[in-house]
Design a protein around this motif. Structure first.
Motif, PDB file in Angstrom:
ATOM      1  N   PHE A  39       3.935  73.057  -7.284  1.00 54.70           N
ATOM      2  CA  PHE A  39       3.750  74.443  -6.862  1.00 54.70           C
ATOM      3  C   PHE A  39       2.271  74.757  -6.736  1.00 54.70           C
ATOM      4  CE2 PHE A  39       7.859  74.557  -8.980  1.00 54.70           C
ATOM      5  CZ  PHE A  39       8.619  75.288  -8.081  1.00 54.70           C
ATOM      6  N   LEU A  40       1.928  75.506  -5.713  1.00 52.45           N
ATOM      7  CA  LEU A  40       0.566  76.007  -5.555  1.00 52.45           C
ATOM      8  C   LEU A  40       0.501  77.447  -6.047  1.00 52.45           C
ATOM      9  CD1 LEU A  40      -0.481  74.675  -2.038  1.00 52.45           C
ATOM     10  CD2 LEU A  40      -1.371  73.969  -4.264  1.00 52.45           C
ATOM     11  N   LYS A  41      -0.575  77.736  -6.787  1.00 56.14           N
ATOM     12  CA  LYS A  41      -0.809  79.115  -7.230  1.00 56.14           C
ATOM     13  C   LYS A  41      -1.460  79.882  -6.099  1.00 56.14           C
ATOM     14  CE  LYS A  41      -1.650  78.023 -12.075  1.00 56.14           C
ATOM     15  NZ  LYS A  41      -2.688  78.050 -13.110  1.00 56.14           N
ATOM     16  N   PRO A  42      -1.242  81.135  -5.989  1.00 59.07           N
ATOM     17  CA  PRO A  42      -0.271  81.926  -6.756  1.00 59.07           C
ATOM     18  C   PRO A  42       1.147  81.628  -6.271  1.00 59.07           C
ATOM     19  CG  PRO A  42      -1.289  83.304  -5.097  1.00 59.07           C
ATOM     20  CD  PRO A  42      -1.968  81.949  -5.019  1.00 59.07           C
ATOM     21  N   ILE A  43       2.059  81.622  -7.202  1.00 58.13           N
ATOM     22  CA  ILE A  43       3.463  81.346  -6.859  1.00 58.13           C
ATOM     23  C   ILE A  43       4.034  82.595  -6.210  1.00 58.13           C
ATOM     24  CG2 ILE A  43       5.736  80.783  -7.774  1.00 58.13           C
ATOM     25  CD1 ILE A  43       4.251  79.247 -10.011  1.00 58.13           C
ATOM     26  N   SER A  44       4.450  82.442  -4.964  1.00 59.28           N
ATOM     27  CA  SER A  44       4.936  83.610  -4.227  1.00 59.28           C
ATOM     28  C   SER A  44       6.418  83.877  -4.470  1.00 59.28           C
ATOM     29  CB  SER A  44       4.679  83.423  -2.729  1.00 59.28           C
ATOM     30  OG  SER A  44       5.311  82.241  -2.285  1.00 59.28           O
ATOM     31  N   ASP A  45       7.180  82.821  -4.713  1.00 53.08           N
ATOM     32  CA  ASP A  45       8.623  82.984  -4.923  1.00 53.08           C
ATOM     33  C   ASP A  45       8.950  82.736  -6.394  1.00 53.08           C
ATOM     34  OD1 ASP A  45      11.367  83.098  -4.819  1.00 53.08           O
ATOM     35  OD2 ASP A  45      11.585  81.644  -3.195  1.00 53.08           O
ATOM     36  N   ILE A  46       8.700  83.733  -7.209  1.00 55.32           N
ATOM     37  CA  ILE A  46       8.902  83.609  -8.656  1.00 55.32           C
ATOM     38  C   ILE A  46      10.353  83.293  -8.999  1.00 55.32           C
ATOM     39  CG2 ILE A  46       8.829  84.875 -10.853  1.00 55.32           C
ATOM     40  CD1 ILE A  46       6.089  84.096  -9.847  1.00 55.32           C
ATOM     41  N   GLU A  47      11.283  83.903  -8.295  1.00 54.06           N
ATOM     42  CA  GLU A  47      12.701  83.669  -8.583  1.00 54.06           C
ATOM     43  C   GLU A  47      13.054  82.191  -8.379  1.00 54.06           C
ATOM     44  OE1 GLU A  47      17.113  85.180  -7.187  1.00 54.06           O
ATOM     45  OE2 GLU A  47      15.393  86.485  -6.872  1.00 54.06           O
ATOM     46  N   ASN A  48      12.587  81.597  -7.299  1.00 53.37           N
ATOM     47  CA  ASN A  48      12.839  80.181  -7.043  1.00 53.37           C
ATOM     48  C   ASN A  48      12.190  79.326  -8.127  1.00 53.37           C
ATOM     49  OD1 ASN A  48      13.694  77.846  -5.531  1.00 53.37           O
ATOM     50  ND2 ASN A  48      11.582  77.663  -4.843  1.00 53.37           N
ATOM     51  N   TYR A  49      10.976  79.665  -8.500  1.00 46.47           N
ATOM     52  CA  TYR A  49      10.253  78.935  -9.542  1.00 46.47           C
ATOM     53  C   TYR A  49      11.022  78.976 -10.863  1.00 46.47           C
ATOM     54  CZ  TYR A  49       6.479  77.878 -12.846  1.00 46.47           C
ATOM     55  OH  TYR A  49       5.724  77.348 -13.856  1.00 46.47           O
ATOM     56  N   LEU A  50      11.479  80.159 -11.250  1.00 45.07           N
ATOM     57  CA  LEU A  50      12.236  80.301 -12.497  1.00 45.07           C
ATOM     58  C   LEU A  50      13.573  79.577 -12.423  1.00 45.07           C
ATOM     59  CD1 LEU A  50      11.445  84.022 -13.374  1.00 45.07           C
ATOM     60  CD2 LEU A  50      10.469  81.953 -14.403  1.00 45.07           C
ATOM     61  N   ASN A  51      14.223  79.600 -11.279  1.00 41.04           N
ATOM     62  CA  ASN A  51      15.487  78.869 -11.108  1.00 41.04           C
ATOM     63  C   ASN A  51      15.277  77.370 -11.270  1.00 41.04           C
ATOM     64  OD1 ASN A  51      17.144  81.091 -10.729  1.00 41.04           O
ATOM     65  ND2 ASN A  51      16.883  81.078  -8.502  1.00 41.04           N
ATOM     66  N   ILE A  52      14.185  76.871 -10.740  1.00 41.36           N
ATOM     67  CA  ILE A  52      13.889  75.443 -10.876  1.00 41.36           C
ATOM     68  C   ILE A  52      13.621  75.085 -12.334  1.00 41.36           C
ATOM     69  CG2 ILE A  52      12.134  73.693 -10.349  1.00 41.36           C
ATOM     70  CD1 ILE A  52      12.102  74.905  -7.484  1.00 41.36           C
ATOM     71  N   LEU A  53      12.847  75.903 -13.027  1.00 40.04           N
ATOM     72  CA  LEU A  53      12.598  75.642 -14.446  1.00 40.04           C
ATOM     73  C   LEU A  53      13.892  75.701 -15.256  1.00 40.04           C
ATOM     74  CD1 LEU A  53       9.254  77.546 -15.105  1.00 40.04           C
ATOM     75  CD2 LEU A  53       9.606  75.115 -14.668  1.00 40.04           C
ATOM     76  N   ASP A  54      14.767  76.637 -14.919  1.00 39.83           N
ATOM     77  CA  ASP A  54      16.064  76.741 -15.585  1.00 39.83           C
ATOM     78  C   ASP A  54      16.904  75.489 -15.326  1.00 39.83           C
ATOM     79  OD1 ASP A  54      18.086  78.336 -17.070  1.00 39.83           O
ATOM     80  OD2 ASP A  54      19.168  78.178 -15.152  1.00 39.83           O
ATOM     81  N   LYS A  55      16.908  75.039 -14.093  1.00 41.27           N
ATOM     82  CA  LYS A  55      17.650  73.824 -13.712  1.00 41.27           C
ATOM     83  C   LYS A  55      17.146  72.610 -14.497  1.00 41.27           C
ATOM     84  CE  LYS A  55      18.175  70.806  -9.722  1.00 41.27           C
ATOM     85  NZ  LYS A  55      17.828  70.624  -8.312  1.00 41.27           N
ATOM     86  N   ILE A  56      15.825  72.487 -14.612  1.00 38.68           N
ATOM     87  CA  ILE A  56      15.234  71.375 -15.352  1.00 38.68           C
ATOM     88  C   ILE A  56      15.622  71.452 -16.832  1.00 38.68           C
ATOM     89  CG2 ILE A  56      13.036  70.432 -16.174  1.00 38.68           C
ATOM     90  CD1 ILE A  56      11.885  71.206 -13.414  1.00 38.68           C
ATOM     91  N   ALA A  57      15.534  72.635 -17.411  1.00 42.59           N
ATOM     92  CA  ALA A  57      15.879  72.808 -18.826  1.00 42.59           C
ATOM     93  C   ALA A  57      17.349  72.482 -19.079  1.00 42.59           C
ATOM     94  CB  ALA A  57      15.574  74.240 -19.263  1.00 42.59           C
ATOM     95  N   ARG A  58      18.221  72.967 -18.212  1.00 40.66           N
ATOM     96  CA  ARG A  58      19.660  72.682 -18.385  1.00 40.66           C
ATOM     97  C   ARG A  58      19.944  71.193 -18.288  1.00 40.66           C
ATOM     98  NH1 ARG A  58      23.034  77.219 -17.950  1.00 40.66           N
ATOM     99  NH2 ARG A  58      21.903  79.084 -17.338  1.00 40.66           N
TER     100      ARG A  58
END
Length: 87
Positions: A39-58
């Motif tokens: 990801f490049l900062k600033p992250i424009s699509d926060i929802e997508n970023y959080l979904n990806i982190l959630d997917k990785i954690a799960r």
């Protein structure tokens, strides 16, 4: 690079890079390391970023639980071979 050390320690660990460096060399290094997400900062699509982190954690938690169960099953199966039968 931190990702390089982590990849050597554990090939299965997911690597997510968040950087402000838009230089292609950083992206190229990430590709060589087989980085999962870049990801490049600033992250424009926060929802997508959080979904990806959630997917990785799960995925990580499911893998950890699977490995734990597999170890228990292996222990049980190994103990079956240690039983002696007397007639």
């Amino acid at each position: 690079m931190v990702g390089q050390r982590r990849r050597k320690e554990n090939k299965e660990i997911p690597i997510v890079i968040v950087t402000a460096f838009s230089d292609f060399n950083h992206a190229y290094e990430a590709i060589k390391l087989n980085v999962d997400y870049f990801f490049l900062k600033p992250i424009s699509d926060i929802e997508n970023y959080l979904n990806i982190l959630d997917k990785i954690a799960r995925h990580y938690l499911l893998k950890k639980e699977h490995d734990k169960k597999e170890k228990i099953i292996k222990t049980i199966l190994d103990s079956l071979y240690d039983v002696s039968f007397y007639v």
